[in-house]
Design an enzyme around this catalytic site. Sequence first.
Site, PDB file in Angstrom:
ATOM      1  N   HIS A 129       3.182  11.270   8.026  1.00  0.00           N
ATOM      2  CA  HIS A 129       3.674  12.311   7.102  1.00  0.00           C
ATOM      3  C   HIS A 129       2.535  13.166   6.543  1.00  0.00           C
ATOM      4  O   HIS A 129       1.362  12.786   6.583  1.00  0.00           O
ATOM      5  CB  HIS A 129       4.457  11.660   5.949  1.00  0.00           C
ATOM      6  CG  HIS A 129       3.603  10.758   5.098  1.00  0.00           C
ATOM      7  ND1 HIS A 129       2.711  11.234   4.150  1.00  0.00           N
ATOM      8  CD2 HIS A 129       3.482   9.408   5.072  1.00  0.00           C
ATOM      9  CE1 HIS A 129       2.095  10.223   3.567  1.00  0.00           C
ATOM     10  NE2 HIS A 129       2.540   9.087   4.119  1.00  0.00           N
ATOM     11  N   GLU A 134       6.570   2.516   4.876  1.00  0.00           N
ATOM     12  CA  GLU A 134       5.205   2.011   4.687  1.00  0.00           C
ATOM     13  C   GLU A 134       5.264   0.541   4.271  1.00  0.00           C
ATOM     14  O   GLU A 134       6.323   0.022   3.901  1.00  0.00           O
ATOM     15  CB  GLU A 134       4.500   2.853   3.603  1.00  0.00           C
ATOM     16  CG  GLU A 134       3.026   2.529   3.368  1.00  0.00           C
ATOM     17  CD  GLU A 134       2.169   2.639   4.625  1.00  0.00           C
ATOM     18  OE1 GLU A 134       2.323   1.770   5.514  1.00  0.00           O
ATOM     19  OE2 GLU A 134       1.344   3.560   4.712  1.00  0.00           O
TER      20      GLU A 134
END
Length: 230
Positions: free
Chosen positions: A9, A87
Amino acid sequence: MVNIYLVRHGKTMFNTIGRAQGWSDTPLTKEGERGIIELGLGFKAKALTFDLAFSSDSGRTIQTMGLILKHSENEGIPYRFDPRIREWCFGSFDGGYDGELFDGVLPRVFVENGEEQSFEAIANAIYEVDTAGWAETWETLSGRILNGFSDMAKEAQEKGAKNMIIVSHGMTIATLIKLLQPDKPRPHGLDNGSVTHLTYENDHFSVFKVGDMSYREIGKKIMSEKHDDH
């Protein structure tokens, strides 16, 4: 064969000020948005069309995907979120400064245990010191990551997709690569907006490029040329 373009990202507020983001979330900064627009333009310049898109369910990956699909002219393709490619969860350290976790608490745990800092050791150390009870053991963490990416790749293979794009997170991507290549050193320093190119064929992943910034460089050049024209 499915080509998988696995993207970290764009740069977020927490990335910028050095906080461990984990399952907490902050939006992309203006600089972060610009980097992902560069990436999208780089994909467009290479005439890359995607058949499927996946991201984690974190706001920063969803925001990143929106910019990529818009600026690469891939809007409207099938797109889903999957929490398995989030994550790592840093438990009670989520949102804390990187230095407190990676330079403070964890090194003390490693000194006490005499362990080298493998991903497995890091994950289990976070689990050990997490007072909130949210962090995952290595077994849970590695299992969800591998299963998540494998299921996405299998789906793409079954649907006859040629190219797919996935937006995930730095440590999650690095963990996947290490699981696929256990004999190689784990990847370090995957930049925001970098592309890791994998293929999937006959239920098998192959790793080609890790942390590739060339698409962003192409897009950066395009943006600077547009700016110069004005």
